[in-house]
Design an enzyme around this catalytic site. Sequence first.
Site, PDB file in Angstrom:
ATOM      1  N   ASP A  82      -2.617 -30.800   3.497  1.00  0.00           N
ATOM      2  CA  ASP A  82      -1.251 -30.975   3.736  1.00  0.00           C
ATOM      3  C   ASP A  82      -0.806 -29.725   4.513  1.00  0.00           C
ATOM      4  OD1 ASP A  82      -0.154 -33.280   2.579  1.00  0.00           O
ATOM      5  OD2 ASP A  82      -0.695 -32.356   0.698  1.00  0.00           O
ATOM      6  N   GLY A  95      -0.450 -36.418  -1.674  1.00  0.00           N
ATOM      7  CA  GLY A  95      -0.845 -37.906  -2.314  1.00  0.00           C
ATOM      8  C   GLY A  95      -1.048 -37.715  -3.718  1.00  0.00           C
ATOM      9  N   GLU A 101      -8.687 -33.411  -7.031  1.00  0.00           N
ATOM     10  CA  GLU A 101      -8.943 -32.745  -6.014  1.00  0.00           C
ATOM     11  C   GLU A 101      -9.730 -31.487  -6.442  1.00  0.00           C
ATOM     12  OE1 GLU A 101      -6.308 -35.170  -2.616  1.00  0.00           O
ATOM     13  OE2 GLU A 101      -5.793 -33.505  -3.299  1.00  0.00           O
TER      14      GLU A 101
END
Length: 215
Positions: A82, A95, A101
Amino acid sequence: MSQAKRLAGEKAIEFVEDGMIVGVGTGSTVAFFIDALAALKHRIAGAVSSSEQSTQRLRSHGIEVIELNNSGPLPLYVDGADECDRQKRLVKGGGAALTREKIIAQASAKFVCIVDPSKQVDVLGRFPLPVEVIPMARSLVAREIVAQTGGQPVWREGVITDNGNWVLDIHGLAITDPVAMETALNQIPGVVSVGLFARRPADVVIVGGESITIF
Ligand code: 5RP
């Protein structure tokens, strides 16, 4: 913007080598990477996925999805962001996939981050910083965040992460010391993970656009 995302995602294919198990992030930029990876599916050993969303897309292309517990360390992780600064430190989690992640980034020798030019910033924090929290700790964590950072945590109502948790987005930050903030927020009981990727930043950033920049 989606053209820039596509170009970044396709460029990242150059980092994929034969026989690799590839770590795969989440988001619209990564979707372009997955679509490009499909052309190489017979040359890779499979993928470790950071979200149910990416798992579905990988499987729809016939790419084998492997559990991280069975893959061992990964040579490569490709994911979006982002926000990204010049030191390759990132804000991620738009997200809501930040925890998986972060785990895969930590397990990977090389983290290639793919972004469009709008994601580049001098100081992280313009994009509200996502924090995944255990549901019962939401209010406690929010109060601690206010006390520690002066930012305004906002509950992303209705969103449940793949791990069954909730997300707070911290507005109004100017993150001048990302490692210190990541470390401090990680200590709050009830925080699962913080969407700051500063302790383990990206190794390579690909910025898509009319001319692709790699740093
Ligand atoms: C998901 C993420 C994404 O990488 C981030 O939100 C960027 O998404 P997009 O590529 O759709 O702009 O961190 O948790």
